[in-house]
Design a protein around this motif. Structure first.
Motif, short mmCIF file in Angstrom:
data_model
loop_
_atom_site.label_atom_id
_atom_site.label_comp_id
_atom_site.label_asym_id
_atom_site.label_seq_id
_atom_site.Cartn_x
_atom_site.Cartn_y
_atom_site.Cartn_z
N LEU A 69 35.82 45.05 48.30
CA LEU A 69 36.49 43.74 47.84
C LEU A 69 38.01 43.96 47.89
CD1 LEU A 69 34.24 42.62 45.23
CD2 LEU A 69 34.23 41.78 47.37
N SER A 70 38.63 45.13 47.44
CA SER A 70 40.17 45.23 47.29
C SER A 70 40.82 45.18 48.77
CB SER A 70 40.44 46.60 46.52
OG SER A 70 40.04 46.40 45.15
N TYR A 71 39.94 46.01 49.48
CA TYR A 71 40.31 45.98 50.88
C TYR A 71 40.33 44.58 51.69
CZ TYR A 71 39.83 46.84 55.81
OH TYR A 71 40.06 46.83 57.31
N LEU A 72 39.44 43.99 51.45
CA LEU A 72 39.33 42.81 51.82
C LEU A 72 40.18 41.71 51.43
CD1 LEU A 72 35.40 41.89 52.14
CD2 LEU A 72 36.94 42.40 53.93
N TYR A 73 40.78 41.87 49.88
CA TYR A 73 41.70 41.09 49.60
C TYR A 73 42.96 41.29 49.85
CZ TYR A 73 43.38 37.95 45.57
OH TYR A 73 44.08 36.93 45.36
N GLY A 74 43.21 42.60 49.76
CA GLY A 74 44.70 43.18 50.42
C GLY A 74 45.32 43.65 49.01
N PHE A 75 45.96 44.93 49.26
CA PHE A 75 46.65 45.44 48.25
C PHE A 75 48.00 44.86 48.22
CE2 PHE A 75 43.28 48.62 49.05
CZ PHE A 75 42.89 48.70 48.19
N SER A 76 48.74 44.60 49.29
CA SER A 76 50.16 44.32 49.16
C SER A 76 50.43 43.05 48.48
CB SER A 76 50.59 43.93 50.63
OG SER A 76 51.89 43.80 50.70
N GLY A 77 51.58 43.04 47.30
CA GLY A 77 51.85 41.97 46.54
C GLY A 77 50.93 41.73 45.60
N ASN A 78 49.95 42.46 45.29
CA ASN A 78 49.05 42.06 44.31
C ASN A 78 49.14 43.16 43.03
OD1 ASN A 78 47.72 39.68 45.63
ND2 ASN A 78 46.77 41.18 46.94
N GLY A 79 50.22 42.79 42.51
CA GLY A 79 50.27 43.78 41.05
C GLY A 79 49.11 43.91 40.19
N TRP A 80 48.41 42.69 39.93
CA TRP A 80 47.43 42.53 39.19
C TRP A 80 46.24 43.57 39.65
CZ3 TRP A 80 42.68 41.20 40.81
CH2 TRP A 80 42.42 40.42 42.07
N LEU A 81 46.06 43.62 40.97
CA LEU A 81 45.08 44.37 41.59
C LEU A 81 45.47 46.05 41.28
CD1 LEU A 81 42.45 44.80 43.07
CD2 LEU A 81 43.54 44.54 45.18
N HIS A 82 46.61 46.18 41.37
CA HIS A 82 47.15 47.62 41.06
C HIS A 82 46.68 48.08 39.50
CE1 HIS A 82 49.89 46.87 44.81
NE2 HIS A 82 48.85 47.47 45.17
N THR A 83 47.15 47.00 38.51
CA THR A 83 46.80 47.29 37.36
C THR A 83 45.30 47.39 37.25
OG1 THR A 83 49.03 45.88 36.80
CG2 THR A 83 47.19 46.36 35.10
N LYS A 84 44.56 46.70 37.51
CA LYS A 84 43.14 46.36 37.19
C LYS A 84 42.38 47.85 37.82
CE LYS A 84 38.82 44.85 39.23
NZ LYS A 84 38.19 44.40 40.40
N ILE A 85 42.85 48.40 39.28
CA ILE A 85 42.53 49.62 39.69
C ILE A 85 42.94 50.75 38.59
CG2 ILE A 85 42.69 51.27 41.54
CD1 ILE A 85 43.14 48.99 43.16
N THR A 86 44.11 50.79 38.15
CA THR A 86 44.42 51.84 37.05
C THR A 86 43.42 51.77 35.98
OG1 THR A 86 46.65 51.34 37.82
CG2 THR A 86 46.30 52.54 35.65
N LEU A 87 43.30 50.55 35.34
CA LEU A 87 42.46 50.36 34.31
C LEU A 87 41.00 51.01 34.63
CD1 LEU A 87 43.56 46.95 33.12
CD2 LEU A 87 43.92 49.27 31.87
#
Length: 140
Positions: A69-87
């Motif tokens: 899902l992260s791949y489909l959504y895209g990592f670039s410019g999604n700080g919330w996603l980076h934070t979620k992955i860290t959690l």
């Protein structure tokens, strides 16, 4: 396809969290009833089966579907996603710490108290609140 993977991810997430919430509670009971050998033998089996047969598969299902899902959504410019992955990485570390305690209990060498495991049991709740918050609110 996205909706089906998201559905699978949510189901996997719920299953994984059932283990993350319940296994530490079994540790509380185990630690507080260490002198009751009959109870201890039963709870050792429950701890093993819960972790190995439900916890490990649901964790991997959550991680793999989440990565897709992260791949489909895209990592670039999604700080919330980076934070979620860290959690989620912190949650995975917590999950493997449960395996450490389960092994210690299985070998009758865990010296942690029921009080310790009551506090330990709060960690996935905090991480869940933060992870779901990142998904729903997308704060940055």
């Amino acid at each position: 396809m996205y909706e089906w993977v998201l559905w699978f991810h949510v189901i996997s997430f719920i299953s994984w969290f059932a283990v993350l919430f319940y296994l530490p509670r079994l540790f509380v009971y185990h630690a507080e009833n260490i002198d009751n050998s009959g109870f201890v033998e039963v709870v050792k089996i429950q701890e093993f089966k819960l972790l190995k047969y439900i916890g490990v598969p649901s964790m991997w299902a959550t991680v793999i579907s989440g990565a897709y899902l992260s791949y489909l959504y895209g990592f670039s410019g999604n700080g919330w996603l980076h934070t979620k992955i860290t959690l989620v990485v912190l949650l995975i570390i917590y999950f493997y710490s449960m395996e450490k305690y389960r092994k210690e209990f299985a070998e009758d060498r865990c010296i942690k108290s029921g009080k310790f495991f009551r506090m330990y049991n709060e960690i996935p709740t905090v991480l869940m609140l933060l992870i779901v918050g990142m998904v729903v609110l997308k704060p940055f």
